[in-house]
Design a protein around this motif. Sequence first.
Motif, PDB file in Angstrom:
ATOM      1  N   SER A  75     -28.043 -53.725 -73.634  1.00 22.06           N
ATOM      2  CA  SER A  75     -27.525 -52.631 -73.931  1.00 22.06           C
ATOM      3  C   SER A  75     -25.950 -52.111 -73.402  1.00 22.06           C
ATOM      4  O   SER A  75     -26.029 -51.301 -72.525  1.00 22.06           O
ATOM      5  N   LEU A  76     -25.620 -53.108 -72.813  1.00 20.00           N
ATOM      6  CA  LEU A  76     -24.434 -53.604 -73.945  1.00 20.00           C
ATOM      7  C   LEU A  76     -23.719 -52.310 -74.546  1.00 20.00           C
ATOM      8  O   LEU A  76     -24.262 -52.404 -75.186  1.00 20.00           O
ATOM      9  N   TYR A 134     -32.590 -48.098 -59.033  1.00 16.98           N
ATOM     10  CA  TYR A 134     -33.660 -48.036 -59.996  1.00 16.98           C
ATOM     11  C   TYR A 134     -34.301 -46.066 -58.968  1.00 16.98           C
ATOM     12  O   TYR A 134     -35.187 -45.886 -59.530  1.00 16.98           O
ATOM     13  N   ALA A 135     -34.082 -46.317 -58.021  1.00 19.61           N
ATOM     14  CA  ALA A 135     -35.137 -45.304 -56.896  1.00 19.61           C
ATOM     15  C   ALA A 135     -34.027 -44.801 -55.965  1.00 19.61           C
ATOM     16  O   ALA A 135     -33.279 -45.803 -55.042  1.00 19.61           O
ATOM     17  N   PRO A 172     -23.144 -41.984 -68.134  1.00 21.70           N
ATOM     18  CA  PRO A 172     -24.441 -41.818 -69.390  1.00 21.70           C
ATOM     19  C   PRO A 172     -24.649 -43.345 -69.331  1.00 21.70           C
ATOM     20  O   PRO A 172     -25.620 -43.875 -69.171  1.00 21.70           O
ATOM     21  N   HIS A 173     -23.745 -43.964 -69.410  1.00 20.49           N
ATOM     22  CA  HIS A 173     -24.223 -45.274 -69.535  1.00 20.49           C
ATOM     23  C   HIS A 173     -24.838 -46.218 -68.116  1.00 20.49           C
ATOM     24  O   HIS A 173     -26.373 -47.008 -68.543  1.00 20.49           O
ATOM     25  N   VAL A 174     -24.532 -46.142 -67.283  1.00 17.97           N
ATOM     26  CA  VAL A 174     -24.748 -46.291 -65.981  1.00 17.97           C
ATOM     27  C   VAL A 174     -26.819 -46.088 -66.359  1.00 17.97           C
ATOM     28  O   VAL A 174     -27.733 -46.674 -65.769  1.00 17.97           O
ATOM     29  N   ILE A 190     -28.194 -47.802 -68.357  1.00 15.98           N
ATOM     30  CA  ILE A 190     -29.075 -49.205 -68.235  1.00 15.98           C
ATOM     31  C   ILE A 190     -29.824 -48.865 -66.813  1.00 15.98           C
ATOM     32  O   ILE A 190     -30.899 -50.349 -66.573  1.00 15.98           O
ATOM     33  N   GLN A 191     -29.285 -48.072 -65.867  1.00 12.77           N
ATOM     34  CA  GLN A 191     -30.160 -48.297 -65.133  1.00 12.77           C
ATOM     35  C   GLN A 191     -32.723 -47.685 -65.340  1.00 12.77           C
ATOM     36  O   GLN A 191     -32.988 -48.506 -64.056  1.00 12.77           O
ATOM     37  N   LYS A 192     -32.154 -47.110 -66.454  1.00 11.25           N
ATOM     38  CA  LYS A 192     -33.683 -46.829 -67.299  1.00 11.25           C
ATOM     39  C   LYS A 192     -34.092 -48.249 -67.354  1.00 11.25           C
ATOM     40  O   LYS A 192     -34.834 -48.728 -67.629  1.00 11.25           O
TER      41      LYS A 192
END
Length: 444
Positions: free
Chosen positions: A61-62, A247-248, A324-326, A329-331
């Motif tokens: 995901s880089l 993530y939460a 959007p990138h963050v 990657i969180q997903k």
Amino acid sequence: MLLHPFSPTSAVNEFLPVPSDDSLSRRAQWSAGQPISYLMHMALARPSLISLAAGFVDQHSLPLEPTRKALDAIFGDPVAARAALQYGTTHGYHHLREQIVDRLLAADGGRPGSIAVEQVVLTAGSNELLHVVCDSLLDPDDIVLVGAPNYFVFLGMLANLGARSVGVASDQRGLVPEALDEALRTLAARGELSRVKAVYVASYFDNPRSITLAAERRPALVEIVRRWSKDHTIYILEDTAYRELRYAGQDVPSIRSFDESGETVVCTGTFSKSFSPGVRVGWGVLPKPLAQAVLNQKGNIDFGSPNFSQHLISKVLELGLLEPHVASIQKTYREKLSAMLGACDEHLAPLGVRYQRPSGGLYVWAEMPDEIDTGTDGELFQRAMEAGVLYVPGSYCYPSEGTPTPLNTMRLSFGVQSPENIRRGIKLLADAIRSELGAAKLTT
Ligand SMILES: Cc1ncc(COP(=O)(O)O)c(C=O)c1O
């Protein structure tokens, strides 16, 4: 030969021989035996190993596309491209520093104008910022108070400066304010308060336990440190490296936001985890007098960190490419964390292994049954390597004094491996632990 106490294991030293040349500086000698190089070497030397040790970010995901877009935008304007390809300043790219101030104030709900752009220093990753700050504050034998366990690279850096890392209790809600107060009282009673220069706190999903400092403890830490700053300022070094990897749950304001006078907290952050460690841009917001001292120091070392990286990150922010990138990657990490916890529930819990269930960061911290030694000199480490899995022995993450160092803990990273490999790695680790428990039973 002067050996500093931070020399985690003889196995590490066997691999990375301690320099014997007496012409080396004391600092070069103190720097021997860092676990990070050893563990990275082990992972690289045996590519078939499933490394749950490395704190690297997810490879797949880089941000290829966002980086390409930002580069196209920079190179679409020859003036901007030449500016990016030139040396920068010791302070760092002014526009990026403004962007960082805006972002930090937005995240913390802070008053516009409460941070001056001059207080922001850009570095090659937040590690460099921590290093240059510590180098500006610490003489040999000076003290930094740290929650235990803690980020072993930072502990190694303190050892390298000849400083003492003194542990303070840290529970599920982070550094315990009462324990910090008590540690300062004890040091004062021993006449060592003048040696205490800073308290280091990774305030979001720390390394190695992925614990976030509780909101109500944040102002309490500032109050305690200010109260004990009697003859000199004791700084809080707040490290927010993992703030974006949530993530939460909801974000909480930084410790810095409770430092009303702006004299106590050095707040560092990085784009390594949220964007790319290869670009390696970190930052620090420093109290004004310290900012000048740090710039003097940095001017002597590199007179500015890579300017091109700073222009690239600035463009990424300007084009709105980071958020959007963050989110993406969180997903990815949420899924990996869930794979690791699922595998721990299936394979490790039945063996009596206890572990944390974090909601961010890159690590799961696990405690083995008492009879297991997770260190590189212990049996489990070798068994795990033979089985094909690598972890970070938890004993690396403890400071040199102040708190006990349990031998039965480990840090497991879920950042790098695929969910499938994470599940396989945890199963292999469980097999190694089972054999070790069996062997321990036979010998008792
Ligand atoms: C807690 C913590 N702080 C700082 C860093 C340094 O990151 P960088 O120098 O890439 O910004 C790391 C890297 O793993 C970390 O875990």
